[in-house]
Design a protein around this motif. Structure first.
Motif, PDB file in Angstrom:
ATOM      1  N   ALA A  94     -98.047 -40.604 -18.275  1.00 56.44           N
ATOM      2  CA  ALA A  94     -98.545 -41.817 -18.198  1.00 56.44           C
ATOM      3  C   ALA A  94     -98.253 -43.094 -19.133  1.00 56.44           C
ATOM      4  CB  ALA A  94    -100.252 -42.036 -18.288  1.00 56.44           C
ATOM      5  N   ALA A  95     -97.277 -44.015 -18.638  1.00 55.53           N
ATOM      6  CA  ALA A  95     -96.663 -44.865 -19.363  1.00 55.53           C
ATOM      7  C   ALA A  95     -97.701 -45.905 -20.216  1.00 55.53           C
ATOM      8  CB  ALA A  95     -95.737 -45.661 -18.576  1.00 55.53           C
ATOM      9  N   LEU A 138     -91.530 -38.173 -33.790  1.00 60.33           N
ATOM     10  CA  LEU A 138     -92.438 -38.680 -32.788  1.00 60.33           C
ATOM     11  C   LEU A 138     -94.029 -38.338 -33.269  1.00 60.33           C
ATOM     12  CD1 LEU A 138     -90.916 -37.898 -29.430  1.00 60.33           C
ATOM     13  CD2 LEU A 138     -90.838 -40.011 -30.409  1.00 60.33           C
ATOM     14  N   GLU A 139     -94.134 -37.700 -34.273  1.00 59.96           N
ATOM     15  CA  GLU A 139     -95.314 -37.379 -34.835  1.00 59.96           C
ATOM     16  C   GLU A 139     -96.076 -38.371 -35.644  1.00 59.96           C
ATOM     17  OE1 GLU A 139     -92.414 -35.647 -37.930  1.00 59.96           O
ATOM     18  OE2 GLU A 139     -92.912 -35.848 -35.607  1.00 59.96           O
ATOM     19  N   GLY A 147     -94.848 -45.457 -22.520  1.00 54.09           N
ATOM     20  CA  GLY A 147     -93.769 -46.202 -21.705  1.00 54.09           C
ATOM     21  C   GLY A 147     -92.779 -46.850 -22.684  1.00 54.09           C
ATOM     22  N   THR A 148     -92.981 -46.863 -23.953  1.00 49.73           N
ATOM     23  CA  THR A 148     -91.831 -47.615 -24.845  1.00 49.73           C
ATOM     24  C   THR A 148     -91.229 -46.694 -25.313  1.00 49.73           C
ATOM     25  OG1 THR A 148     -93.606 -47.182 -26.840  1.00 49.73           O
ATOM     26  CG2 THR A 148     -93.956 -49.238 -25.593  1.00 49.73           C
ATOM     27  N   GLY A 152     -85.471 -39.407 -22.959  1.00 49.34           N
ATOM     28  CA  GLY A 152     -85.241 -38.183 -23.496  1.00 49.34           C
ATOM     29  C   GLY A 152     -86.424 -38.026 -24.402  1.00 49.34           C
ATOM     30  N   GLN A 153     -86.958 -38.804 -24.986  1.00 50.98           N
ATOM     31  CA  GLN A 153     -88.325 -38.591 -25.828  1.00 50.98           C
ATOM     32  C   GLN A 153     -89.453 -38.118 -24.881  1.00 50.98           C
ATOM     33  OE1 GLN A 153     -88.374 -42.555 -27.859  1.00 50.98           O
ATOM     34  NE2 GLN A 153     -87.715 -41.525 -29.651  1.00 50.98           N
TER      35      GLN A 153
END
Length: 251
Positions: A94-95, A138-139, A147-148, A152-153
């Motif tokens: 969910a962006a 990303l932690e 959404g930002t 790939g992430q």
């Protein structure tokens, strides 16, 4: 173990537009195996994944997971044991919600384990530890809107959310097809690692021959709703790009 026994699925039966998508198909996926499925468009690959996931029901045959018949269970009940990642990375997240809230939603879809924890300290720590496995930093971005992030992430996080509730079977429906080559390779390497580390039974559908040869310990080809080729690990190792290309009039 996942077993499909004499599965048949027909769309628009007894009409001019009738399509037999899967024909009397029998397939056995051993625990902790990683099978790659290739085939031309219309060969029945997506229907097969839908039948396993419960998005559609078979007309005939049986689907068993660990010996229990599941062919009449709806998809939301099968999702406790079967996870699926789609081609489009936007479908799995969910962006507008944060990374942490996306993980919260994923946990609630499959388990009541985290119902009373909300997105508090315990859950945040749990998610941070899981996300750190990706090796993407990303932690430190759990509060950031999903959404930002790059495609790939987002796809890597979707993979992680899919397996975080200890599913047994992972269905990968062309998970790298919508990504640039670098991101595609990164996502596939992450998927390969998670499958091994979490001891999952995995089934990957791909049109990418390089992926078909690089990943998995079994390679099967579908054509006209049937399995027409089935290579185990040793036979798969001697295949090359040209050999697989020769299977198809087009790919």
């Amino acid at each position: 173990m996942l077993q499909l026994q004499h599965i048949t699925k027909t769309f628009n039966a007894n009409k001019a537009t009738e399509v037999i998508a899967v024909q009397d198909l029998t397939l056995r996926l051993e625990p902790q195996s990683f099978t790659v499925l290739v085939g031309a468009n219309g060969s029945g690959k997506s229907t097969l994944l839908n039948l396993i996931a419960g998005s559609v029901y078979a007309d005939k045959g049986h689907i068993l997971l660990h010996g229990d018949q599941i062919q009449r269970l709806p998809d939301y009940r099968r999702s406790r044991w079967i996870g699926r990642v789609f081609q489009n990375p936007l479908l799995g997240t969910a962006a507008s919600l944060s990374v942490l809230d996306n993980f919260r939603m994923a946990a609630l879809r499959r388990s009541t384990k985290w119902l009373k924890l909300g997105t508090g300290v315990v859950f945040r720590k749990h998610v941070a530890e899981k996300v750190a496995r990706l090796g993407m930093g990303l932690e430190d971005k759990l509060a950031q809107p999903m959404g930002t992030l790059s495609g790939g992430q987002r796809q890597a996080l979707t993979l992680l959310m899919t397996v975080m509730t200890d599913v047994d079977v992972l269905l990968l429906d062309e998970p790298s097809a919508a990504l640039d080559p670098r991101s595609a390779r990164e996502v596939m390497e992450i998927a390969n690692r998670l499958i091994a580390e979490d001891h999952l039974t995995a089934l990957l559908v791909t049109h990418n021959i390089n992926e078909a040869l690089r990943y998995g310990n079994r390679l099967i080809q579908m054509e006209n709703g049937k399995i027409v080729r089935d290579y185990d690990a040793s036979a798969k190792r001697v295949l090359d790009h040209g050999a697989v290309i020769s299977w198809f009039d087009y790919f």
